[in-house]
Design a protein around this motif. Structure first.
Motif: not given
Lengths: 109, 113
Positions: A51-79
C-alpha cells in the motif's frame, strides 16, 4: 484460509544482476502484502508493504491480483542485499500475519 | 529508543518441563504479537494482544500454550509439559496498533531435549 508461497528456498545471483524473488498468495478477500527481510545476525524487519508503493533500498514489489503475486524486484543486486526474505500477508483480520517459508538471497561478488 | 527485547535468548529444557518466555515491547506500543518459527519455516502466528487482552489466540497450537500481558506492556508466553516438537525460535513483535508496522525482537531459541 490465507496462504503465502515462496517457491525458491535459495536464489543466487551475481552482483549487478537483476533480482526477482517470487511470492504467490491465496486469499479470498483483499489482502495487504508485505516483504520482510532478515540480515545475518539481525532481527526480522519490514522491507516494504504494497500500500505504500515505495522503493526501499532499490527494491520494489507490485501486487498483481490477477496472478495473485507480489514478486520482489531489484534491477542491480548488491552484496549487502544478501539476506533471508519473507513474503507476508494480512487479510480482513489484519493483525494476523501469514508468512511464507522464505527465500535466501545470496549475492555473489 | 530501545527495541523489542526478549529473554532468555536461549532456553534448553527437558521434555515435560514448564517454560516461560518473556517479551518487552517498545514503550507505548499497544499491540503485541507472538510467533513461532521452526527450522526452515517462516514465522507462524500464535497470539495477538491489544492492551491487556488477547484479541486473537487462534494460532496457539493447543492448551499447553498460554500467554499473558497483565499490565498491557510485558508479555509472557508459557508452555506446559514441553514436547520435542515445541523446539523453535519464538518471536515477539509490537506495534502502535493492529494495522501498523510490527517491530520484531531477536527471538528466544527454545530447545526441548
Amino acid at each position: 484460509a490465507q496462504r503465502v508461497t515462496q517457491p525458491e528456498k535459495l536464489l543466487s545471483v551475481f552482483k549487478g544482476a537483476p533480482v526477482e524473488l517470487k511470492c504467490n498468495y491465496s486469499y479470498s478477500g483483499s489482502p495487504e502484502l508485505f516483504w520482510y527481510v532478515q540480515y545475518s545476525r539481525q532481527r526480522l524487519q519490514l522491507l516494504l508493504r504494497h500500500i505504500s508503493r515505495e522503493s526501499i533500498k532499490g527494491f520494489t514489489a507490485d501486487l498483481n491480483k490477477g496472478e495473485t503475486s507480489f514478486h520482489l524486484k531489484k534491477p542491480f543486486a548488491q552484496e549487502e542485499d544478501s539476506a533471508m526474505y519473507y513474503c507476508a500477508l494480512t487479510g480482513d483480520d489484519y493483525q494476523k500475519v501469514t508468512f511464507g517459508t522464505g527465500t535466501k538471497l545470496q549475492v555473489i561478488p | 529508543g530501545a527495541g523489542v527485547s526478549q529473554t532468555p535468548s536461549n532456553k534448553v529444557t527437558e521434555k515435560g518441563k514448564y517454560v516461560e518466555l518473556r517479551c518487552d515491547p517498545i514503550s507505548g506500543h499497544t499491540a503485541l504479537y507472538w510467533y513461532r518459527q521452526s527450522l526452515g519455516q517462516g514465522p507462524e502466528f500464535l497470539i495477538y494482544f491489544q492492551g491487556t487482552g488477547a484479541a486473537d489466540d487462534s494460532g496457539l497450537p493447543n492448551d499447553r500454550f498460554f500467554a499473558v500481558r497483565p499490565e498491557g506492556s510485558v508479555s509472557t508466553l508459557k508452555i506446559q509439559r514441553t514436547e520435542r516438537g515445541d523446539s523453535a525460535v519464538y518471536l515477539c513483535a509490537s506495534s502502535w496498533g493492529g494495522a501498523n508496522t510490527q517491530y520484531f525482537g531477536p527471538g528466544t531459541r527454545l530447545t526441548v531435549l
